[in-house]
Design an enzyme around this catalytic site. Structure first.
Site, short mmCIF file in Angstrom:
data_model
loop_
_atom_site.label_atom_id
_atom_site.label_comp_id
_atom_site.label_asym_id
_atom_site.label_seq_id
_atom_site.Cartn_x
_atom_site.Cartn_y
_atom_site.Cartn_z
CG HIS A 1 -1.90 0.98 1.43
ND1 HIS A 1 -1.63 2.27 1.80
CD2 HIS A 1 -3.23 0.90 1.27
CE1 HIS A 1 -2.77 2.95 1.87
NE2 HIS A 1 -3.76 2.14 1.55
CG ASP B 1 0.52 -2.16 6.10
OD1 ASP B 1 -0.43 -2.21 6.91
OD2 ASP B 1 0.43 -1.65 4.98
CD GLN C 1 -6.99 -4.12 4.30
OE1 GLN C 1 -7.93 -4.82 4.70
NE2 GLN C 1 -7.16 -2.90 3.84
CE LYS D 1 -7.33 0.13 6.23
NZ LYS D 1 -8.09 0.67 5.11
CB CYS E 1 -3.81 3.34 -1.43
SG CYS E 1 -4.99 4.63 -1.10
#
Lengths: 146, 409
Positions: B121, B198, B201, B224, B364
């Site tokens: 991303h 990261d 998600q 999220k 993104c």
């Protein structure tokens, strides 16, 4: 919103311009080239124009994007050919008002462009329709100042 | 896991959009919020809104307890050793920028290498581009396999003794791939590099154990995972955080302030300059309570089922391309696709007319879009409140989209 409302967005003339874009390509002898993209969605356009003595004598576009952005580019190139810089920029502001659902001068012959009026009811898609027009305005304003 | 009961707790889901019941398939962009979270925010603002760590008064103490209590919930949620290792941030982006600007600036020099992947991303690309430019370090990209996965052989071939930082997303927001973080971290460490993850998600959808992953930093966003926007967290190993400089200076983060010099508070507060995101943190705490009550393992299982069901049904649509691994076992709960001859924006507009929310665009991840040779794609992403019936509606909507566009042409 039903599929009938969608018809107000995807008018037949828009689909025709999407499938059979007018003025697609790059002007070999163009003296203005503008690249613009919509960073939020990835649509991009390369607009080339030829301006002689303040008149847009020719315009072509290359790019990728949705039906609205590409048909709008096709219609825009058609509309500005033969216009002087002021009239082309004026047409762009008329188009911008149309997209925002504002009053716009209707004494101009908008031709196919009028079909894009429905986009104003789909706020998420207005930026698609205005991409090519912003490129044109940017190019001509720079030309005017130079 | 009773989906109908879960859905009852999300007030926003019970509405019509464009004359159809809302089908929300855009949770990878941001999730909806359960009533528990909405009420926690309301309760804070109605009953104990106050600044933290200063006032001696009762509301100040309650607010501090709420804020620091949320930090302990985050610690437990990702199994960090200590709350000193949990820094509240605005989200994943701020968290990764903090690592790049603080750890990166202090530890990178010319000749050093930073390794990321082609699927990242933008928030895990640009902070590294910038710090590479500033320090003279080189940014290197791990290639992807044909199905969008990362191979450990490629990691071994790319990471070497010059590598100082490896930063990889745990779950791809486009391909749905789940990356082997633990194995990548091991390779990074064998080469003397640190591992940044990261987790934007992954944290919402699966059980995270930062000690088991043995990552050095782990970044994620609250919004999220059922929490409000504007709150997220950065986990960092204490030994690293202790040596790092703050990147924001001001109130809250200081120990002593002299005329020409100052000293910082201890961890984690030295990284939290200014009045912190108090309500957001309390909301994140409530979201964690909610998710843990449902059970992360149940959520992961439910989403795997939905993704497998969606892949099966969607692949029957003629002219559809589904990106990422075709094997549902390798995927998290999202499906990115394109339908031939129909641009994803047009797909999203037609679906919206049916009340179905999907994402269209480059997500993104412009380098990944170029790798996929797509200018844009459409994405349906699932969460604990989605049902197979909603996927049926999506499939019906996609068939209608195709028909609609073949009619107008």
């Amino acid at each position: 919103m039903s599929f009938n409302n969608l018809d107000s967005l995807y008018r037949q003339v828009i689909m025709d311009h999407y499938k059979n874009p007018r003025n697609k390509g790059v002007l070999e002898d163009g003296n203005l080239t503008i690249n613009m993209n919509n960073p939020t969605c990835g649509d991009r356009i390369q607009l080339s124009m030829n301006v002689v003595d303040g008149i847009v004598t020719d315009a072509k576009f290359e790019g990728e994007g949705c039906s609205i952005s590409m048909s709008s580019a096709s219609m825009m190139t058609q509309a500005i050919k033969g216009k002087n810089i002021n009239d082309a920029i004026k047409l762009s502001s008329v188009f911008s008002n149309m997209m925002q659902g504002k009053e716009y001068e209707d004494d101009l012959d908008l031709g196919d462009i009028e079909a894009l009026q429905g986009v104003s009811k789909f706020p998420a898609r207005i930026k698609c329709a205005t991409l090519a027009w912003k490129a044109m305005e940017k190019g001509l304003k720079e030309e005017e100042q130079s | 896991m009773d989906i109908l009961d879960i859905r009852k707790q999300f007030p926003i889901l019970h509405q019509e959009v464009n004359g159809h019941p809302l089908v929300y398939l855009d949770s990878a962009a941001t999730s909806q919020k359960p009533i528990q979270v909405i009420e926690a925010l309301e309760k804070y603002y109605r009953e104990y809104n106050s600044n933290v760590h200063r006032g001696v008064h009762t509301l100040g103490t309650r607010a501090t307890d709420g804020y620091e209590g949320a930090r302990e919930k985050v610690r437990k949620f990702i199994n960090a050793k200590s709350t000193e290792e949990i820094i509240f941030t605005r989200g994943t982006t701020t968290a990764i920028n903090t690592v790049a600007a603080s750890y990166g600036a202090a530890n990178l020099k010319e000749g050093d290498e930073i390794v990321i992947s082609h699927m990242e991303h933008h928030s895990n690309i640009i902070p590294w581009q910038q710090i590479a430019k500033k320090t003279g370090a080189q940014l290197k990209y791990l290639p992807l396999q044909e199905d969008g996965t990362i191979s450990l052989e490629d990691v071994r071939a790319t990471v070497n003794s010059n590598t100082k930082i490896v930063s990889i997303m745990q779950v791809s927001n486009v391909l749905g791939v789940i990356n082997p973080i633990k194995e990548i971290a091991k390779i990074a460490h064998e080469n003397g590099a640190i591992m940044v993850v990261d987790g934007a998600q992954s944290a919402p959808h699966m059980k995270i154990d930062v000690q088991d992953l043995d990552c050095d930093f782990f970044a994620f966003s609250g919004h999220k995972m059922c929490a409000p926007t504007g709150i997220g967290a950065l986990y960092g190993k204490k030994s690293l955080l202790e040596k790092m400089e703050p990147i924001e200076y001001g109130g809250e983060m200081i120990d002593f302030v002299e005329l020409y010099d100052s000293t910082w508070k201890e961890l984690p507060w030295k990284f939290e300059g200014g009045t912190p995101i108090i309500a957001g943190a309390i909301g994140l705490g409530a979201a964690i309570d909610f998710l843990e009550q449902v059970g992360l393992e149940h959520i992961a299982e439910h989403e795997h089922k939905l993704a497998a069901y969606a892949m099966e049904k969607m692949s029957t649509i003629e002219g559809i391309s589904i990106f990422g691994p075709q094997d549902p076992a390798k995927r998290a709960g999202l499906v990115t696709f394109n339908i031939s001859d129909v641009h994803p924006h047009d797909v999203a507009t037609v679906l919206d007319a049916e009340g179905i929310a999907v994402r269209a665009g480059h997500h993104c991840a412009q380098p990944l879009m170029r790798w996929l040779k797509q200018s844009a794609t459409a994405r349906a992403s699932f969460y604990l409140y989605n049902t197979e019936e909603e996927i049926d509606k999506l499939v019906a909507g996609l068939i209608k989209t195709k028909e609609y566009f073949s009619d107008v042409f």
